[in-house]
Design a protein around this motif. Structure first.
Motif, PDB file in Angstrom:
ATOM      1  N   LEU A 118       0.989  -1.196  -0.006  1.00 49.78           N
ATOM      2  CA  LEU A 118      -0.038   0.081   0.155  1.00 49.78           C
ATOM      3  C   LEU A 118       1.007   1.396  -0.176  1.00 49.78           C
ATOM      4  CD1 LEU A 118      -2.900  -1.195   2.273  1.00 49.78           C
ATOM      5  CD2 LEU A 118      -3.062  -0.736  -0.162  1.00 49.78           C
ATOM      6  N   LYS A 119       1.876   1.264   0.682  1.00 54.47           N
ATOM      7  CA  LYS A 119       2.880   2.269   0.615  1.00 54.47           C
ATOM      8  C   LYS A 119       3.346   2.573  -0.631  1.00 54.47           C
ATOM      9  CE  LYS A 119       4.832   1.750   5.345  1.00 54.47           C
ATOM     10  NZ  LYS A 119       5.813   1.345   6.096  1.00 54.47           N
ATOM     11  N   GLU A 120       3.567   1.594  -1.453  1.00 60.05           N
ATOM     12  CA  GLU A 120       3.895   1.838  -3.096  1.00 60.05           C
ATOM     13  C   GLU A 120       3.046   2.272  -3.735  1.00 60.05           C
ATOM     14  OE1 GLU A 120       5.731  -1.869  -4.202  1.00 60.05           O
ATOM     15  OE2 GLU A 120       7.084  -2.199  -2.726  1.00 60.05           O
ATOM     16  N   ALA A 121       1.837   1.761  -3.432  1.00 61.98           N
ATOM     17  CA  ALA A 121       0.570   2.383  -4.172  1.00 61.98           C
ATOM     18  C   ALA A 121       0.388   3.942  -3.872  1.00 61.98           C
ATOM     19  CB  ALA A 121      -0.656   1.625  -4.025  1.00 61.98           C
ATOM     20  N   ILE A 122       0.464   4.251  -2.766  1.00 62.72           N
ATOM     21  CA  ILE A 122       0.497   5.595  -2.341  1.00 62.72           C
ATOM     22  C   ILE A 122       1.458   6.614  -2.827  1.00 62.72           C
ATOM     23  CG2 ILE A 122       0.286   7.417  -0.490  1.00 62.72           C
ATOM     24  CD1 ILE A 122      -0.983   4.954   1.255  1.00 62.72           C
ATOM     25  N   ALA A 123       2.754   5.766  -2.898  1.00 65.68           N
ATOM     26  CA  ALA A 123       3.693   6.673  -3.368  1.00 65.68           C
ATOM     27  C   ALA A 123       3.753   6.920  -4.693  1.00 65.68           C
ATOM     28  CB  ALA A 123       4.925   5.907  -3.599  1.00 65.68           C
ATOM     29  N   GLN A 124       2.685   6.173  -5.427  1.00 61.49           N
ATOM     30  CA  GLN A 124       2.391   6.520  -6.945  1.00 61.49           C
ATOM     31  C   GLN A 124       1.160   7.255  -7.182  1.00 61.49           C
ATOM     32  OE1 GLN A 124       2.729   3.069  -9.733  1.00 61.49           O
ATOM     33  NE2 GLN A 124       3.957   2.107  -8.204  1.00 61.49           N
ATOM     34  N   LYS A 125       0.869   7.990  -6.048  1.00 61.77           N
ATOM     35  CA  LYS A 125      -0.302   8.991  -6.107  1.00 61.77           C
ATOM     36  C   LYS A 125      -1.716   8.086  -6.380  1.00 61.77           C
ATOM     37  CE  LYS A 125       2.528  12.256  -5.581  1.00 61.77           C
ATOM     38  NZ  LYS A 125       2.865  12.901  -4.496  1.00 61.77           N
ATOM     39  N   VAL A 182      -8.619   3.657   0.262  1.00 60.43           N
ATOM     40  CA  VAL A 182      -9.428   3.703   1.428  1.00 60.43           C
ATOM     41  C   VAL A 182      -9.534   2.092   2.100  1.00 60.43           C
ATOM     42  CG1 VAL A 182     -12.022   3.979   1.961  1.00 60.43           C
ATOM     43  CG2 VAL A 182     -10.895   5.757   0.364  1.00 60.43           C
ATOM     44  N   THR A 183      -9.549   2.250   3.226  1.00 61.05           N
ATOM     45  CA  THR A 183      -9.621   0.738   3.682  1.00 61.05           C
ATOM     46  C   THR A 183     -11.112   0.931   4.364  1.00 61.05           C
ATOM     47  OG1 THR A 183      -8.768   1.523   6.132  1.00 61.05           O
ATOM     48  CG2 THR A 183      -7.147   0.627   4.345  1.00 61.05           C
ATOM     49  N   VAL A 184     -11.601  -0.514   4.185  1.00 65.93           N
ATOM     50  CA  VAL A 184     -13.117  -0.699   4.958  1.00 65.93           C
ATOM     51  C   VAL A 184     -12.968  -1.848   5.690  1.00 65.93           C
ATOM     52  CG1 VAL A 184     -14.243   0.272   2.929  1.00 65.93           C
ATOM     53  CG2 VAL A 184     -13.599  -1.907   2.596  1.00 65.93           C
ATOM     54  N   ASP A 185     -13.517  -1.660   6.858  1.00 64.39           N
ATOM     55  CA  ASP A 185     -13.831  -2.777   7.770  1.00 64.39           C
ATOM     56  C   ASP A 185     -12.740  -2.993   8.883  1.00 64.39           C
ATOM     57  OD1 ASP A 185     -15.590  -4.886   8.924  1.00 64.39           O
ATOM     58  OD2 ASP A 185     -14.521  -6.351   8.123  1.00 64.39           O
ATOM     59  N   ARG A 186     -11.555  -3.015   8.249  1.00 67.60           N
ATOM     60  CA  ARG A 186     -10.435  -3.118   8.873  1.00 67.60           C
ATOM     61  C   ARG A 186      -9.320  -2.224   8.512  1.00 67.60           C
ATOM     62  NH1 ARG A 186      -9.833  -9.681   7.980  1.00 67.60           N
ATOM     63  NH2 ARG A 186     -11.818 -10.352   8.468  1.00 67.60           N
ATOM     64  N   THR A 187      -8.433  -1.747   9.666  1.00 64.58           N
ATOM     65  CA  THR A 187      -7.538  -0.828   9.187  1.00 64.58           C
ATOM     66  C   THR A 187      -6.145  -1.529   8.751  1.00 64.58           C
ATOM     67  OG1 THR A 187      -6.600  -0.751  11.613  1.00 64.58           O
ATOM     68  CG2 THR A 187      -8.539   0.691  10.764  1.00 64.58           C
ATOM     69  N   VAL A 188      -5.137  -0.555   8.662  1.00 67.20           N
ATOM     70  CA  VAL A 188      -3.783  -1.043   8.113  1.00 67.20           C
ATOM     71  C   VAL A 188      -2.867  -0.175   8.953  1.00 67.20           C
ATOM     72  CG1 VAL A 188      -1.935  -1.587   6.684  1.00 67.20           C
ATOM     73  CG2 VAL A 188      -4.606  -1.864   6.058  1.00 67.20           C
ATOM     74  N   LYS A 189      -2.136  -1.010   9.649  1.00 73.32           N
ATOM     75  CA  LYS A 189      -1.182  -0.095  10.527  1.00 73.32           C
ATOM     76  C   LYS A 189       0.302   0.323   9.871  1.00 73.32           C
ATOM     77  CE  LYS A 189      -2.349  -2.106  15.061  1.00 73.32           C
ATOM     78  NZ  LYS A 189      -1.628  -2.675  16.416  1.00 73.32           N
ATOM     79  N   GLY A 190       0.688   1.492  10.215  1.00 70.87           N
ATOM     80  CA  GLY A 190       2.195   2.016   9.672  1.00 70.87           C
ATOM     81  C   GLY A 190       2.039   2.485   8.533  1.00 70.87           C
ATOM     82  N   VAL A 191       1.056   2.850   7.922  1.00 70.93           N
ATOM     83  CA  VAL A 191       0.825   3.503   6.405  1.00 70.93           C
ATOM     84  C   VAL A 191       0.464   4.920   6.521  1.00 70.93           C
ATOM     85  CG1 VAL A 191      -0.102   3.181   4.270  1.00 70.93           C
ATOM     86  CG2 VAL A 191       0.621   1.149   5.596  1.00 70.93           C
ATOM     87  N   ASP A 192       1.376   5.981   5.997  1.00 72.03           N
ATOM     88  CA  ASP A 192       0.615   7.206   6.167  1.00 72.03           C
ATOM     89  C   ASP A 192       0.124   7.450   4.644  1.00 72.03           C
ATOM     90  OD1 ASP A 192       1.874   7.568   8.708  1.00 72.03           O
ATOM     91  OD2 ASP A 192       3.771   8.148   7.560  1.00 72.03           O
ATOM     92  N   GLY A 193      -0.639   8.439   4.572  1.00 73.20           N
ATOM     93  CA  GLY A 193      -1.258   9.002   3.266  1.00 73.20           C
ATOM     94  C   GLY A 193      -2.634   8.197   3.261  1.00 73.20           C
ATOM     95  N   ILE A 194      -2.916   7.191   3.751  1.00 72.20           N
ATOM     96  CA  ILE A 194      -4.402   6.626   3.325  1.00 72.20           C
ATOM     97  C   ILE A 194      -5.320   7.621   3.477  1.00 72.20           C
ATOM     98  CG2 ILE A 194      -6.020   4.923   4.255  1.00 72.20           C
ATOM     99  CD1 ILE A 194      -3.925   2.892   4.752  1.00 72.20           C
ATOM    100  N   LEU A 195      -6.120   7.551   2.476  1.00 75.49           N
ATOM    101  CA  LEU A 195      -7.268   8.590   2.139  1.00 75.49           C
ATOM    102  C   LEU A 195      -8.043   8.548   3.439  1.00 75.49           C
ATOM    103  CD1 LEU A 195      -8.162  10.954   0.357  1.00 75.49           C
ATOM    104  CD2 LEU A 195      -9.661   9.161  -0.593  1.00 75.49           C
ATOM    105  N   SER A 196      -8.673   7.476   3.684  1.00 72.13           N
ATOM    106  CA  SER A 196      -9.767   7.260   5.050  1.00 72.13           C
ATOM    107  C   SER A 196      -9.911   5.830   5.352  1.00 72.13           C
ATOM    108  CB  SER A 196     -11.116   7.794   4.713  1.00 72.13           C
ATOM    109  OG  SER A 196     -11.906   7.784   5.582  1.00 72.13           O
TER     110      SER A 196
END
Length: 317
Positions: free
Chosen positions: A112-119, A123-137
Motif C-alpha cells: 500500500l505504501k508503494e501504491a500511495i507513493a504512485q499517487k 480507502v480501507t474498509v472494515d479493517r485498518t492497516v497499521k503503519g501506512v501514512d497517506g491513506i485517504l480514509s
C-alpha cells in the motif's frame, strides 16, 4: 381575459426555466460519470467465502457503476499473504484507486505504501492497516460499540447471569480484538465487577463456518453447562448452530449471539437457532468508500481520516 393570458405566459416561462434547470442537472450528472469513464477502482476483499462480504462487494460495484468506474475485484480467500501481490497486480493494471478490506493489519502495509507513493488513493474498509501514512480514509464499523451492545443485550435477556463461551475470529485482527473486547467489558467479571456472567471458555473459529463448527463441537463435548455463545461474526454463528443441532443440544436453550447482520443470521433467528446479531452497515460502507474516492479524484476532496459507522442490535424474525 388579458389577466388569464398573462398568467399563462408566466406559467409557461416557469416551466421552461425548470426544464432548463432539470436538463442542466442531468447534464452535470452525466458529465461527472463521463469524467470517470475508463477509470478503474481495485477492490481487494479479505474473504469472499464469507457471504456477508458480498454485501460490501455488491455495494462498491453498484456505486462504482453509477459513477462510471470499472471495479476490479480481488478475493484474498481468508489468506492475508495473498493481498500484497494482488495490490501489485492492480497497480500494474493501472488502477486509479484502491479500496481494501485487509486480511490483517500489517501484511499489506508495504504494498500500500508503494501504491500511495504512485499517487493512488487508498480507502480501507472494515479493517485498518497499521503503519501506512497517506491513506485517504479508514472507513470502519464501530466494532467495540457493537461488542458492548451484544453484552448489554445479554444482560437484559439474562439478568441472573450464566456461563458464556466466546468464539473468536482471526486472532490479532481489529474486528476480533474490538468485538471481543467490547463484549468482555460488559459481561466478563474480570473487567466488570457487577457482571453475573462467567466466561467458561474461548475458541478460535477464524471468522469461518467450518472451523467454528468443529471448535463448537469440541466445546459441547467439554461443557455440559453452556448458556451463551458469542460469535464474533455471523458466519461462525452458523457453524455454531450446526454444531449444537448435530450434538442434539437444542433443548439446552443455548443463546447464540452473532455479529454482522447477514441474511443467514436472520434465517437462523427465524428458525429459533440463533438469538440476535449486531448489524453493521456494509451497504453504506461500500457506497461511501466509492464516494470518497470519487470526490478525491474529481475535486481533490479529502474525507475524514477515520470514520466509524454505527452498529445496532437486531433479533428480527
Amino acid at each position: 381575459m388579458k389577466r388569464i393570458k398573462k398568467l399563462a405566459s408566466i406559467f409557461l416561462v416557469l416551466v421552461m426555466v425548470l426544464g432548463t434547470v432539470g436538463c442542466s442537472a442531468k447534464k452535470e450528472e452525466a458529465k461527472g460519470a463521463d469524467s470517470s469513464k475508463g477509470k478503474k477502482i481495485a477492490l481487494l476483499m479479505a474473504d469472499l467465502g464469507n457471504p456477508f462480504f458480498h454485501v460490501l462487494k455488491d455495494s462498491v460495484e453498484s456505486r462504482g457503476k453509477e459513477l462510471g468506474y470499472e471495479v476490479l475485484v480481488y478475493d484474498g480467500q481468508n489468506d492475508a499473504s495473498k493481498q500484497p501481490s494482488q495490490i501489485e497486480d492492480a497497480v500494474q493494471k493501472g488502477v486509479d484507486a484502491i479500496i481494501i478490506n485487509p486480511g490483517d493489519e500489517s501484511s499489506t502495509a508495504n504494498a500500500l505504501k508503494e501504491a500511495i507513493a504512485q499517487k493512488i488513493p487508498v480507502v480501507t474498509v472494515d479493517r485498518t492497516v497499521k503503519g501506512v501514512d497517506g491513506i485517504l480514509s479508514y472507513l470502519v464499523t464501530d466494532n467495540t460499540k457493537g461488542g458492548k451492545l451484544c453484552g448489554e443485550w445479554l444482560e437484559k435477556k439474562m439478568p441472573e447471569g450464566g456461563n458464556v463461551v466466546i468464539m473468536e475470529g482471526i486472532i490479532g485482527t481489529a474486528p476480533q480484538r474490538e468485538r471481543g473486547g467490547g463484549f468482555r467489558s460488559v459481561i466478563d467479571p474480570a473487567q466488570n465487577s457487577k457482571s453475573k456472567f462467567k466466561v467458561i471458555d474461548t475458541a478460535v473459529g477464524n471468522f469461518s463456518m467450518a472451523p467454528a463448527e468443529a471448535a463448537m463441537s469440541d466445546l459441547l463435548s467439554k461443557h455440559k453447562d453452556i448458556d451463551v455463545v458469542f460469535a464474533e461474526n455471523d458466519t461462525m454463528a452458523v457453524g455454531i448452530a450446526r454444531a449444537i443441532e448435530t450434538a442434539n443440544r437444542q433443548k439446552d436453550g443455548i443463546k447464540v449471539i452473532g455479529f454482522d447482520g447477514a441474511k443467514e443470521a436472520y434465517d437462523l433467528i427465524k428458525e429459533g437457532k440463533m438469538s440476535v446479531t449486531a448489524v453493521q452497515d456494509f451497504k453504506l460502507i461500500g457506497a461511501e468508500a466509492v464516494n470518497y474516492i470519487d470526490g478525491f479524484l474529481k475535486n481533490g476532496t479529502k474525507p475524514k481520516p477515520e470514520v466509524l459507522v454505527d452498529v445496532y442490535m437486531s433479533d428480527s424474525k
